[in-house]
Scaffold this motif. Sequence first.
Motif, short mmCIF file in Angstrom:
data_model
loop_
_atom_site.label_atom_id
_atom_site.label_comp_id
_atom_site.label_asym_id
_atom_site.label_seq_id
_atom_site.Cartn_x
_atom_site.Cartn_y
_atom_site.Cartn_z
N PHE A 145 1.32 -1.04 -0.03
CA PHE A 145 0.13 0.07 -0.16
C PHE A 145 0.60 0.93 0.08
O PHE A 145 1.68 1.54 0.72
N ILE A 146 0.63 2.18 -0.60
CA ILE A 146 1.42 3.52 -0.88
C ILE A 146 0.27 5.16 -0.62
O ILE A 146 -1.16 4.76 -1.32
N ILE A 147 0.05 5.55 0.90
CA ILE A 147 -0.60 6.76 0.42
C ILE A 147 0.13 8.09 -0.18
O ILE A 147 1.40 8.03 0.47
N GLY A 148 -0.09 8.94 -1.03
CA GLY A 148 0.26 9.60 -1.05
C GLY A 148 -0.30 11.12 -0.50
O GLY A 148 -1.23 11.10 -0.16
N SER A 149 0.47 11.67 -0.29
CA SER A 149 -0.08 12.43 0.54
C SER A 149 1.07 13.83 0.62
O SER A 149 1.60 14.89 -0.20
N SER A 150 0.31 15.78 0.17
CA SER A 150 1.20 16.16 0.66
C SER A 150 1.53 17.47 2.12
O SER A 150 0.19 17.52 2.78
N HIS A 151 2.33 16.89 2.88
CA HIS A 151 2.79 17.76 3.45
C HIS A 151 3.39 19.21 3.42
O HIS A 151 3.49 20.03 4.52
N LEU A 152 3.48 19.34 2.28
CA LEU A 152 4.35 20.97 2.13
C LEU A 152 3.15 21.88 1.26
O LEU A 152 1.99 20.93 -0.05
N VAL A 153 3.05 23.46 0.93
CA VAL A 153 2.79 23.97 -0.33
C VAL A 153 3.88 24.66 -0.96
O VAL A 153 4.71 25.76 -0.22
N TYR A 154 4.09 23.49 -1.81
CA TYR A 154 5.30 24.32 -2.84
C TYR A 154 6.53 24.59 -2.09
O TYR A 154 7.24 25.47 -2.12
N GLY A 155 6.58 23.31 -1.05
CA GLY A 155 8.25 23.17 -0.04
C GLY A 155 7.87 23.76 0.70
O GLY A 155 9.63 23.74 0.87
N ASN A 156 7.33 24.77 1.42
CA ASN A 156 7.63 25.20 2.44
C ASN A 156 6.52 24.64 3.21
O ASN A 156 5.40 23.44 2.78
N ASP A 157 7.20 23.99 4.98
CA ASP A 157 6.08 23.32 5.63
C ASP A 157 5.09 24.28 6.27
O ASP A 157 5.41 24.53 7.28
N PRO A 158 3.58 24.11 6.16
CA PRO A 158 3.06 24.07 7.03
C PRO A 158 3.49 23.99 9.01
O PRO A 158 1.93 24.91 9.58
N TYR A 159 3.14 23.64 8.67
CA TYR A 159 3.48 22.93 10.68
C TYR A 159 4.07 23.50 11.03
O TYR A 159 3.94 23.76 12.50
N TYR A 160 5.03 24.52 10.74
CA TYR A 160 5.56 25.64 11.41
C TYR A 160 4.89 26.66 11.68
O TYR A 160 4.11 27.76 10.40
N PRO A 161 4.50 27.42 12.95
CA PRO A 161 3.94 28.72 13.15
C PRO A 161 4.79 29.62 12.01
O PRO A 161 4.06 30.78 11.36
N LYS A 162 5.65 29.72 12.09
CA LYS A 162 5.97 30.83 10.84
C LYS A 162 6.26 30.71 9.64
O LYS A 162 6.29 31.75 8.83
N PHE A 163 5.97 29.59 9.20
CA PHE A 163 5.18 29.30 7.87
C PHE A 163 3.82 30.31 7.44
O PHE A 163 3.97 30.99 6.45
N TRP A 164 3.14 30.25 8.97
CA TRP A 164 1.89 31.49 8.53
C TRP A 164 2.27 33.17 8.07
O TRP A 164 1.28 33.20 8.15
N GLU A 165 3.49 33.38 9.20
CA GLU A 165 3.08 35.05 9.42
C GLU A 165 3.31 35.21 8.11
O GLU A 165 3.92 35.38 6.74
N GLY A 166 2.58 36.41 7.88
CA GLY A 166 2.04 36.94 6.67
C GLY A 166 1.62 36.79 5.83
O GLY A 166 1.55 37.13 4.71
N ARG A 167 0.83 35.53 5.68
CA ARG A 167 0.26 34.73 4.78
C ARG A 167 -1.27 35.40 5.04
O ARG A 167 -1.43 34.70 6.40
N ASN A 168 -1.89 34.92 3.93
CA ASN A 168 -3.44 35.15 4.16
C ASN A 168 -3.77 33.79 4.08
O ASN A 168 -3.81 32.74 3.34
N ILE A 169 -4.49 33.30 5.29
CA ILE A 169 -5.28 31.95 5.63
C ILE A 169 -5.88 31.46 4.10
O ILE A 169 -5.57 30.14 3.68
#
Length: 271
Positions: free
Chosen positions: A107-131
């Motif tokens: 079995f292989i799950i295909g997942s998206s953990h990144l938004v165009y190479g950046n990791d939304p897991y970290y709060p700093k990813f979201w700084e200055g971005r529109n949700i």
Amino acid sequence: MNRPADFHTHSLFSSDSDAKPEENIKAAINLGLSSICFTEHNDFDFPPEDNKDVLFQLDFDNYISSIASIKELYSEQIPVYIGVEQGLCRSAADRINDYDKNHILDFIIGSSHLVYGNDPYYPKFWEGRNIDEVINAYYESILDNLDTCNNFDIYGHIDYIIRYIPDKSYKYNYKNFSDIIDEVLKKIIYNGKGIEINTAGLRYGLNATNPSAEIVLRYRELGGEIITIGSDAHYSRDIGSGFDIAYDMLKSCNFKYYNIFRKRKPEFIQL
Ligand code: HSO
Ligand code: ZN
Ligand code: ZN
Ligand code: ZN
């Protein structure tokens, strides 16, 4: 008691888990799950974290040989399957599509953990971005992954991005994204892939699975047939968690079964 199979679980072969594989299997047996599949992380091209350089790179050979012998020890008690959660991205599409050429995995799950190479897991990813823009970009990147990657069975936790919105006052509304989500679901169905009900969101305080019930229902309305259930456990205690909710959700979305995968082929198990 025969509870559904857990087809999304992590153990110490994933770089963000210390769970012992045997403990995961024992937890599944104690809960009366019908089977369990290990789905360890492999994310090619994952950005390095501050103090660790390589993350989410699976040692495939060591993983396969270890689980193959553990699985034999429990063969009388529960079927154990071997899978991978593959992080999908255009930049690694060739490596993703060539993965496991020897057909060892179930079995292989295909997942998206990144938004165009950046990791939304970290709060700093979201700084200055529109949700709203970030959420849209996440679904767009899924469409891009679906155009470039084909070596997987189901798309993991489709609305994963909402787990990590740091602004807790933000009210996520499925309807604001339903057009692009429809595109995602149609592409998944046309490409012959499935989705999962991932119960981790319930543990993240989202009060919802990933994806949420509206998306599961919409998938069914659009003709979606293949669906697995997974806890996304990174600790043994989370194996099978939230499965009563997932079970009810499947029933109320008109599914008569859920899927497991063996040697990359779906099997249908009656609810
Ligand atoms: N891949 C993890 C989340 C994450 N951790 C991203 C570090 N970066 C979810 O299973
Ligand atoms: Zn993880
Ligand atoms: Zn994941
Ligand atoms: Zn996972």
